[in-house]
Scaffold this motif. Structure first.
Motif, PDB file in Angstrom:
ATOM      1  N   LEU A 182     -53.972  41.179 -30.767  1.00 15.44           N
ATOM      2  CA  LEU A 182     -52.723  41.904 -31.007  1.00 15.44           C
ATOM      3  C   LEU A 182     -52.309  41.898 -32.478  1.00 15.44           C
ATOM      4  O   LEU A 182     -51.240  42.417 -32.829  1.00 15.44           O
ATOM      5  N   HIS A 183     -53.142  41.318 -33.323  1.00 17.53           N
ATOM      6  CA  HIS A 183     -52.797  41.160 -34.738  1.00 17.53           C
ATOM      7  C   HIS A 183     -52.346  42.477 -35.374  1.00 17.53           C
ATOM      8  O   HIS A 183     -51.279  42.549 -36.012  1.00 17.53           O
ATOM      9  N   TYR A 220     -43.912  45.262 -37.209  1.00 17.68           N
ATOM     10  CA  TYR A 220     -43.234  44.500 -38.262  1.00 17.68           C
ATOM     11  C   TYR A 220     -43.078  43.014 -37.914  1.00 17.68           C
ATOM     12  O   TYR A 220     -42.281  42.308 -38.536  1.00 17.68           O
ATOM     13  N   ILE A 221     -43.816  42.552 -36.933  1.00 13.54           N
ATOM     14  CA  ILE A 221     -43.827  41.122 -36.620  1.00 13.54           C
ATOM     15  C   ILE A 221     -44.601  40.390 -37.708  1.00 13.54           C
ATOM     16  O   ILE A 221     -44.263  39.277 -38.107  1.00 13.54           O
ATOM     17  N   TYR A 222     -45.677  41.039 -38.193  1.00 14.53           N
ATOM     18  CA  TYR A 222     -46.391  40.608 -39.385  1.00 14.53           C
ATOM     19  C   TYR A 222     -46.157  41.661 -40.456  1.00 14.53           C
ATOM     20  O   TYR A 222     -45.813  42.804 -40.151  1.00 14.53           O
ATOM     21  N   VAL A 280     -46.286  42.280 -46.837  1.00 16.61           N
ATOM     22  CA  VAL A 280     -45.398  41.665 -47.826  1.00 16.61           C
ATOM     23  C   VAL A 280     -45.564  40.146 -47.808  1.00 16.61           C
ATOM     24  O   VAL A 280     -45.442  39.475 -48.825  1.00 16.61           O
ATOM     25  N   ASN A 281     -45.877  39.625 -46.626  1.00 20.29           N
ATOM     26  CA  ASN A 281     -46.075  38.185 -46.478  1.00 20.29           C
ATOM     27  C   ASN A 281     -47.556  37.803 -46.584  1.00 20.29           C
ATOM     28  O   ASN A 281     -47.948  36.706 -46.218  1.00 20.29           O
ATOM     29  N   GLY A 282     -48.358  38.733 -47.066  1.00 21.72           N
ATOM     30  CA  GLY A 282     -49.778  38.441 -47.249  1.00 21.72           C
ATOM     31  C   GLY A 282     -50.608  38.526 -45.993  1.00 21.72           C
ATOM     32  O   GLY A 282     -51.718  37.989 -45.941  1.00 21.72           O
ATOM     33  N   ILE A 283     -50.090  39.197 -44.955  1.00 19.23           N
ATOM     34  CA  ILE A 283     -50.825  39.347 -43.693  1.00 19.23           C
ATOM     35  C   ILE A 283     -51.226  40.804 -43.540  1.00 19.23           C
ATOM     36  O   ILE A 283     -50.373  41.682 -43.376  1.00 19.23           O
ATOM     37  N   PHE A 284     -52.523  41.065 -43.592  1.00 12.43           N
ATOM     38  CA  PHE A 284     -53.019  42.433 -43.565  1.00 12.43           C
ATOM     39  C   PHE A 284     -53.744  42.720 -42.254  1.00 12.43           C
ATOM     40  O   PHE A 284     -54.086  41.812 -41.494  1.00 12.43           O
ATOM     41  N   SER A 285     -53.988  44.002 -42.002  1.00 16.33           N
ATOM     42  CA  SER A 285     -54.663  44.416 -40.770  1.00 16.33           C
ATOM     43  C   SER A 285     -56.085  43.867 -40.716  1.00 16.33           C
ATOM     44  O   SER A 285     -56.738  43.705 -41.752  1.00 16.33           O
ATOM     45  N   TYR A 286     -56.537  43.577 -39.508  1.00 18.41           N
ATOM     46  CA  TYR A 286     -57.899  43.125 -39.291  1.00 18.41           C
ATOM     47  C   TYR A 286     -58.838  44.320 -39.151  1.00 18.41           C
ATOM     48  O   TYR A 286     -58.494  45.326 -38.528  1.00 18.41           O
ATOM     49  N   GLU A 309     -63.292  41.318 -38.505  1.00 23.19           N
ATOM     50  CA  GLU A 309     -62.316  40.233 -38.666  1.00 23.19           C
ATOM     51  C   GLU A 309     -61.661  39.877 -37.338  1.00 23.19           C
ATOM     52  O   GLU A 309     -61.354  38.708 -37.075  1.00 23.19           O
ATOM     53  N   THR A 310     -61.452  40.889 -36.490  1.00 20.12           N
ATOM     54  CA  THR A 310     -60.897  40.628 -35.159  1.00 20.12           C
ATOM     55  C   THR A 310     -61.862  39.785 -34.340  1.00 20.12           C
ATOM     56  O   THR A 310     -61.447  38.821 -33.672  1.00 20.12           O
ATOM     57  N   CYS A 311     -63.139  40.125 -34.393  1.00 18.14           N
ATOM     58  CA  CYS A 311     -64.158  39.361 -33.653  1.00 18.14           C
ATOM     59  C   CYS A 311     -64.224  37.918 -34.150  1.00 18.14           C
ATOM     60  O   CYS A 311     -64.327  36.981 -33.345  1.00 18.14           O
ATOM     61  N   VAL A 312     -64.157  37.745 -35.464  1.00 18.15           N
ATOM     62  CA  VAL A 312     -64.184  36.392 -36.042  1.00 18.15           C
ATOM     63  C   VAL A 312     -62.960  35.595 -35.590  1.00 18.15           C
ATOM     64  O   VAL A 312     -63.065  34.420 -35.226  1.00 18.15           O
ATOM     65  N   ALA A 313     -61.794  36.250 -35.591  1.00 12.12           N
ATOM     66  CA  ALA A 313     -60.557  35.584 -35.160  1.00 12.12           C
ATOM     67  C   ALA A 313     -60.633  35.166 -33.699  1.00 12.12           C
ATOM     68  O   ALA A 313     -60.172  34.079 -33.318  1.00 12.12           O
TER      69      ALA A 313
END
Length: 355
Positions: free
Chosen positions: A84-85, A92-94, A97-103, A107-111
Protein backbone atom coordinates in the motif's frame (compact mmCIF):
# COMPACT_ATOMS: atom_id res chain seq x y z
CA UNK A 1 -8.74 -11.05 44.82
CA UNK A 2 -5.89 -13.46 44.11
CA UNK A 3 -8.19 -15.68 42.07
CA UNK A 4 -8.61 -12.89 39.55
CA UNK A 5 -4.86 -12.86 38.90
CA UNK A 6 -5.06 -16.37 37.49
CA UNK A 7 -7.95 -15.33 35.27
CA UNK A 8 -7.07 -14.74 31.62
CA UNK A 9 -9.38 -11.73 31.71
CA UNK A 10 -7.14 -10.11 34.30
CA UNK A 11 -4.14 -10.40 32.00
CA UNK A 12 -6.10 -9.12 29.03
CA UNK A 13 -6.91 -6.09 31.17
CA UNK A 14 -3.20 -5.66 31.85
CA UNK A 15 -2.57 -5.84 28.10
CA UNK A 16 -5.39 -3.35 27.56
CA UNK A 17 -3.76 -0.92 29.98
CA UNK A 18 -0.45 -1.44 28.22
CA UNK A 19 -1.73 -0.76 24.70
CA UNK A 20 -3.78 2.24 25.86
CA UNK A 21 -0.55 3.64 27.32
CA UNK A 22 1.24 2.98 24.00
CA UNK A 23 -1.36 4.91 22.01
CA UNK A 24 -1.55 7.75 24.55
CA UNK A 25 2.26 7.88 24.56
CA UNK A 26 2.27 8.47 20.79
CA UNK A 27 -0.62 10.96 20.79
CA UNK A 28 1.31 14.01 21.98
CA UNK A 29 -0.24 13.81 25.44
CA UNK A 30 1.34 15.44 28.47
CA UNK A 31 1.31 11.90 29.91
CA UNK A 32 3.81 10.64 27.31
CA UNK A 33 7.03 10.79 29.39
CA UNK A 34 5.30 9.09 32.32
CA UNK A 35 3.76 6.16 30.45
CA UNK A 36 7.06 5.69 28.60
CA UNK A 37 8.57 4.72 31.94
CA UNK A 38 6.83 1.36 31.89
CA UNK A 39 4.38 0.80 29.01
CA UNK A 40 6.58 -1.55 26.94
CA UNK A 41 8.12 -3.20 29.98
CA UNK A 42 4.58 -4.06 31.09
CA UNK A 43 4.14 -6.32 28.05
CA UNK A 44 7.46 -8.00 28.84
CA UNK A 45 6.34 -8.65 32.42
CA UNK A 46 3.03 -10.09 31.22
CA UNK A 47 4.88 -12.34 28.76
CA UNK A 48 7.11 -13.57 31.59
CA UNK A 49 4.14 -14.33 33.83
CA UNK A 50 2.33 -16.20 31.06
CA UNK A 51 5.45 -18.07 29.91
CA UNK A 52 4.80 -21.83 30.00
CA UNK A 53 7.91 -23.68 31.14
CA UNK A 54 6.94 -26.82 29.28
CA UNK A 55 8.23 -25.04 26.16
CA UNK A 56 11.74 -25.18 27.59
CA UNK A 57 11.70 -28.88 26.85
CA UNK A 58 9.79 -28.44 23.61
CA UNK A 59 11.51 -25.51 21.90
CA UNK A 60 10.06 -26.38 18.50
CA UNK A 61 6.50 -25.98 19.82
CA UNK A 62 7.52 -22.72 21.47
CA UNK A 63 8.76 -21.29 18.16
CA UNK A 64 5.65 -22.54 16.40
CA UNK A 65 3.34 -20.88 18.92
CA UNK A 66 5.19 -17.56 18.90
CA UNK A 67 5.40 -17.68 15.13
CA UNK A 68 1.64 -18.02 14.92
CA UNK A 69 0.80 -15.40 17.56
CA UNK A 70 3.50 -12.78 16.93
CA UNK A 71 5.68 -13.35 13.87
CA UNK A 72 3.15 -14.19 11.16
CA UNK A 73 0.56 -11.49 12.01
CA UNK A 74 3.36 -8.91 11.98
CA UNK A 75 4.68 -10.16 8.64
CA UNK A 76 1.18 -9.82 7.15
CA UNK A 77 0.91 -6.23 8.37
CA UNK A 78 4.32 -5.37 6.95
CA UNK A 79 3.48 -6.94 3.60
CA UNK A 80 0.19 -5.03 3.47
CA UNK A 81 1.93 -1.75 4.25
CA UNK A 82 4.61 -2.45 1.64
CA UNK A 83 1.95 -3.11 -1.01
CA UNK A 84 0.00 0.00 0.00
CA UNK A 85 3.06 2.25 0.03
CA UNK A 86 2.22 4.07 -3.21
CA UNK A 87 -1.45 4.34 -2.22
CA UNK A 88 -0.39 6.02 1.02
CA UNK A 89 1.53 8.61 -1.01
CA UNK A 90 -1.56 9.33 -3.11
CA UNK A 91 -3.58 9.77 0.10
CA UNK A 92 -0.93 12.08 1.65
CA UNK A 93 -0.28 9.57 4.43
CA UNK A 94 3.29 9.56 3.12
CA UNK A 95 4.89 12.50 1.36
CA UNK A 96 8.03 13.17 -0.71
CA UNK A 97 8.38 16.25 1.49
CA UNK A 98 9.34 13.85 4.27
CA UNK A 99 11.72 11.95 2.02
CA UNK A 100 9.30 9.11 1.25
CA UNK A 101 8.97 8.45 -2.47
CA UNK A 102 6.93 6.04 -4.57
CA UNK A 103 8.15 2.47 -4.94
CA UNK A 104 9.00 0.97 -8.29
CA UNK A 105 7.82 -2.61 -8.88
CA UNK A 106 11.26 -3.88 -7.89
CA UNK A 107 11.32 -1.78 -4.70
CA UNK A 108 7.87 -3.08 -3.77
CA UNK A 109 9.07 -6.68 -4.17
CA UNK A 110 12.14 -5.95 -2.04
CA UNK A 111 9.96 -4.34 0.65
CA UNK A 112 7.66 -7.38 0.67
CA UNK A 113 10.63 -9.76 1.02
CA UNK A 114 12.10 -7.61 3.81
CA UNK A 115 8.81 -7.95 5.66
CA UNK A 116 9.75 -11.53 6.53
CA UNK A 117 12.81 -10.29 8.41
CA UNK A 118 10.68 -7.89 10.53
CA UNK A 119 13.39 -5.29 9.93
CA UNK A 120 11.93 -3.28 7.04
CA UNK A 121 11.54 0.44 7.71
CA UNK A 122 7.85 1.27 7.33
CA UNK A 123 6.96 4.65 8.94
CA UNK A 124 3.28 3.88 9.41
CA UNK A 125 4.19 0.60 11.14
CA UNK A 126 6.87 2.08 13.37
CA UNK A 127 5.41 0.64 16.57
CA UNK A 128 5.90 -2.90 15.28
CA UNK A 129 9.57 -2.71 16.31
CA UNK A 130 8.24 -4.20 19.55
CA UNK A 131 7.45 -7.59 17.98
CA UNK A 132 11.00 -8.67 17.02
CA UNK A 133 12.19 -7.17 20.31
CA UNK A 134 9.74 -9.32 22.29
CA UNK A 135 10.46 -12.41 20.18
CA UNK A 136 14.20 -12.12 20.79
CA UNK A 137 13.59 -11.54 24.50
CA UNK A 138 11.39 -14.63 24.84
CA UNK A 139 13.59 -16.89 22.72
CA UNK A 140 16.68 -15.85 24.67
CA UNK A 141 14.93 -16.45 28.00
CA UNK A 142 13.72 -19.87 26.87
CA UNK A 143 17.24 -20.85 25.78
CA UNK A 144 18.71 -19.67 29.07
CA UNK A 145 16.24 -21.85 30.99
CA UNK A 146 17.12 -24.76 28.73
CA UNK A 147 20.83 -24.18 29.33
CA UNK A 148 20.33 -23.90 33.11
CA UNK A 149 18.49 -27.23 33.20
CA UNK A 150 21.30 -28.81 31.19
CA UNK A 151 23.94 -27.54 33.63
CA UNK A 152 22.16 -28.43 36.86
CA UNK A 153 18.39 -29.08 37.17
CA UNK A 154 18.60 -28.64 40.96
CA UNK A 155 19.99 -25.11 40.71
CA UNK A 156 18.04 -23.86 37.72
CA UNK A 157 16.83 -20.64 39.40
CA UNK A 158 20.28 -19.74 40.69
CA UNK A 159 21.91 -20.31 37.30
CA UNK A 160 19.14 -18.42 35.50
CA UNK A 161 19.41 -15.48 37.92
CA UNK A 162 23.19 -15.21 37.63
CA UNK A 163 23.12 -15.54 33.86
CA UNK A 164 20.37 -12.98 33.28
CA UNK A 165 21.85 -10.45 35.70
CA UNK A 166 25.20 -10.92 33.98
CA UNK A 167 23.61 -10.33 30.58
CA UNK A 168 21.88 -7.21 31.91
CA UNK A 169 25.19 -5.81 33.23
CA UNK A 170 26.97 -6.69 29.98
CA UNK A 171 24.27 -4.92 27.96
CA UNK A 172 24.70 -1.81 30.10
CA UNK A 173 28.50 -1.86 29.67
CA UNK A 174 28.07 -2.16 25.90
CA UNK A 175 25.61 0.74 25.96
CA UNK A 176 28.11 2.85 27.88
CA UNK A 177 30.69 2.02 25.21
CA UNK A 178 28.37 3.35 22.54
CA UNK A 179 27.02 0.00 21.32
CA UNK A 180 23.27 0.61 21.09
CA UNK A 181 21.89 -1.57 18.25
CA UNK A 182 18.51 0.09 18.73
CA UNK A 183 15.98 -2.26 20.37
CA UNK A 184 18.31 -5.28 20.02
CA UNK A 185 20.21 -4.34 23.15
CA UNK A 186 16.95 -3.70 24.98
CA UNK A 187 16.09 -7.40 24.57
CA UNK A 188 18.80 -8.08 27.14
CA UNK A 189 17.97 -5.10 29.36
CA UNK A 190 14.48 -6.51 29.98
CA UNK A 191 15.53 -10.05 30.92
CA UNK A 192 15.27 -9.38 34.70
CA UNK A 193 11.74 -8.04 34.18
CA UNK A 194 10.76 -11.07 32.09
CA UNK A 195 12.22 -13.39 34.70
CA UNK A 196 10.51 -11.45 37.49
CA UNK A 197 7.09 -12.02 35.93
CA UNK A 198 7.93 -15.70 35.45
CA UNK A 199 9.03 -16.12 39.09
CA UNK A 200 5.97 -14.40 40.52
CA UNK A 201 3.79 -17.04 38.89
CA UNK A 202 6.09 -19.99 39.55
CA UNK A 203 6.59 -19.14 43.22
CA UNK A 204 2.91 -18.15 43.58
CA UNK A 205 3.87 -14.76 45.01
CA UNK A 206 0.82 -12.84 46.25
CA UNK A 207 1.15 -9.22 45.09
CA UNK A 208 -1.63 -7.50 46.99
CA UNK A 209 -3.51 -4.38 46.02
CA UNK A 210 -2.84 -1.56 48.46
CA UNK A 211 -4.51 1.81 47.87
CA UNK A 212 -1.88 3.86 49.71
CA UNK A 213 1.02 2.10 47.96
CA UNK A 214 -0.84 2.48 44.66
CA UNK A 215 -1.11 6.26 45.11
CA UNK A 216 2.51 6.53 46.27
CA UNK A 217 3.64 4.55 43.21
CA UNK A 218 1.81 6.94 40.86
CA UNK A 219 3.48 9.90 42.59
CA UNK A 220 6.87 8.19 42.27
CA UNK A 221 6.40 7.74 38.51
CA UNK A 222 5.63 11.43 38.09
CA UNK A 223 8.48 12.53 40.34
CA UNK A 224 10.96 10.17 38.64
CA UNK A 225 10.60 12.09 35.39
CA UNK A 226 10.46 15.51 37.07
CA UNK A 227 13.71 14.81 38.92
CA UNK A 228 15.63 13.05 36.15
CA UNK A 229 14.17 14.94 33.20
CA UNK A 230 14.52 11.73 31.19
CA UNK A 231 12.37 8.72 30.44
CA UNK A 232 12.86 5.13 29.35
CA UNK A 233 12.70 4.42 25.60
CA UNK A 234 13.35 0.77 24.81
CA UNK A 235 13.05 1.42 21.06
CA UNK A 236 16.38 3.24 21.24
CA UNK A 237 17.80 1.23 24.19
CA UNK A 238 17.54 4.27 26.46
CA UNK A 239 17.14 3.16 30.07
CA UNK A 240 18.84 6.18 31.76
CA UNK A 241 20.74 3.86 34.11
CA UNK A 242 20.22 0.25 35.35
CA UNK A 243 18.89 1.16 38.79
CA UNK A 244 16.52 3.79 37.43
CA UNK A 245 15.22 1.35 34.81
CA UNK A 246 14.54 -1.52 37.22
CA UNK A 247 13.00 0.84 39.79
CA UNK A 248 10.56 2.69 37.49
CA UNK A 249 9.71 -0.57 35.69
CA UNK A 250 8.76 -2.20 38.98
CA UNK A 251 6.75 0.82 40.10
CA UNK A 252 4.97 1.10 36.73
CA UNK A 253 4.11 -2.60 36.70
CA UNK A 254 2.73 -2.36 40.22
CA UNK A 255 0.57 0.63 39.23
CA UNK A 256 -0.80 -1.36 36.29
CA UNK A 257 -1.33 -4.42 38.52
CA UNK A 258 -3.36 -2.39 41.04
CA UNK A 259 -5.29 -0.61 38.29
CA UNK A 260 -6.19 -4.00 36.80
CA UNK A 261 -7.58 -5.09 40.16
CA UNK A 262 -9.68 -1.94 40.39
CA UNK A 263 -10.99 -2.42 36.85
CA UNK A 264 -11.87 -6.05 37.63
CA UNK A 265 -14.37 -4.76 40.19
CA UNK A 266 -16.50 -3.23 37.41
CA UNK A 267 -17.84 -5.83 34.99
CA UNK A 268 -18.53 -3.44 32.12
CA UNK A 269 -15.20 -1.61 32.36
CA UNK A 270 -13.33 -4.90 32.83
CA UNK A 271 -14.91 -6.38 29.70
CA UNK A 272 -14.14 -3.25 27.67
CA UNK A 273 -10.47 -2.99 28.69
CA UNK A 274 -9.96 -6.77 28.36
CA UNK A 275 -11.50 -6.61 24.88
CA UNK A 276 -9.02 -3.88 23.93
CA UNK A 277 -6.24 -6.05 25.37
CA UNK A 278 -7.10 -8.94 23.06
CA UNK A 279 -6.53 -6.61 20.09
CA UNK A 280 -3.25 -5.15 21.42
CA UNK A 281 -1.10 -6.37 18.51
CA UNK A 282 -3.55 -5.01 15.93
CA UNK A 283 -3.80 -1.68 17.72
CA UNK A 284 -0.01 -1.50 17.81
CA UNK A 285 0.10 -2.12 14.07
CA UNK A 286 -2.75 0.19 13.05
CA UNK A 287 -2.88 3.13 15.47
CA UNK A 288 -0.48 5.32 13.45
CA UNK A 289 -2.70 4.79 10.43
CA UNK A 290 -5.72 5.70 12.57
CA UNK A 291 -3.90 8.87 13.63
CA UNK A 292 -3.74 9.91 9.98
CA UNK A 293 -7.53 9.74 9.88
CA UNK A 294 -7.68 12.27 12.72
CA UNK A 295 -5.15 14.43 10.90
CA UNK A 296 -7.45 14.49 7.86
CA UNK A 297 -10.20 15.93 10.05
CA UNK A 298 -7.81 18.43 11.65
CA UNK A 299 -6.56 19.60 8.23
CA UNK A 300 -10.12 19.96 6.95
CA UNK A 301 -11.27 21.97 9.98
CA UNK A 302 -8.28 24.32 9.90
CA UNK A 303 -8.19 24.53 6.07
CA UNK A 304 -4.58 23.40 5.88
CA UNK A 305 -2.84 21.84 2.86
CA UNK A 306 -3.20 18.06 2.62
CA UNK A 307 0.59 17.69 2.74
CA UNK A 308 0.35 18.54 6.44
CA UNK A 309 -1.19 15.11 7.11
CA UNK A 310 2.13 13.34 6.69
CA UNK A 311 4.21 16.00 8.43
CA UNK A 312 3.98 14.48 11.92
CA UNK A 313 2.47 11.62 13.90
CA UNK A 314 -0.01 14.13 15.36
CA UNK A 315 -0.73 17.73 14.33
CA UNK A 316 -1.85 19.25 17.61
CA UNK A 317 -1.04 18.13 21.16
CA UNK A 318 -4.36 19.54 22.34
CA UNK A 319 -6.04 16.84 20.27
CA UNK A 320 -4.32 14.01 22.10
CA UNK A 321 -7.58 12.64 23.50
CA UNK A 322 -9.07 12.45 20.01
CA UNK A 323 -5.94 10.81 18.61
CA UNK A 324 -5.89 8.34 21.51
CA UNK A 325 -9.57 7.41 21.23
CA UNK A 326 -9.46 6.92 17.46
CA UNK A 327 -6.09 5.17 17.71
CA UNK A 328 -7.65 2.56 20.00
CA UNK A 329 -11.15 2.23 18.52
CA UNK A 330 -10.48 2.36 14.77
CA UNK A 331 -8.06 -0.63 14.71
CA UNK A 332 -10.59 -2.70 16.65
CA UNK A 333 -13.38 -1.74 14.23
CA UNK A 334 -11.16 -2.49 11.23
CA UNK A 335 -10.19 -5.91 12.58
CA UNK A 336 -13.76 -6.81 13.54
CA UNK A 337 -14.90 -5.82 10.05
CA UNK A 338 -12.07 -7.77 8.44
CA UNK A 339 -12.88 -10.89 10.46
CA UNK A 340 -16.57 -10.63 9.62
CA UNK A 341 -15.87 -10.27 5.90
CA UNK A 342 -13.31 -13.10 5.95
CA UNK A 343 -15.73 -15.38 7.79
CA UNK A 344 -18.54 -14.55 5.34
CA UNK A 345 -16.34 -15.24 2.32
CA UNK A 346 -15.18 -18.56 3.77
CA UNK A 347 -18.77 -19.58 4.46
CA UNK A 348 -19.78 -18.71 0.90
CA UNK A 349 -16.86 -20.69 -0.52
CA UNK A 350 -17.78 -23.73 1.59
CA UNK A 351 -21.37 -23.50 0.38
CA UNK A 352 -20.23 -23.43 -3.24
CA UNK A 353 -17.86 -26.38 -2.74
CA UNK A 354 -20.18 -28.63 -0.79
CA UNK A 355 -23.45 -27.67 -2.49
Amino acid sequence: MQESVGDRKFWNIMKGIGIICVVVGHSGSWLTPYVYMFHMVLFVFISGYLFNERYVGDFKSFLKKRGKSLYWPTVKYRIAYALLHNVFILLYIYSPVNGIFSYSFRETCVAVLKSFTLLSNLPIAGALWFVPFLLISLIFFCLVRKFAIYLNPDKIEFITSVFLIGVFVLAWLLYCKGVTYSWGLSSFFVQPVLYGGFLIKKKNVHVKYNLILFIISIIILFEAYQISGRFVDLASSTIVNPFFFIFVSTVGIYVSWCLSHLIMNNDYLASAVAFVGTYSLHIMALHFLAFRGVSYIYVWIHELPLTKISSAIYLDKNWWLVYSFVGIIMPVILMRTYKYIAKTIKSQIKCLIFR
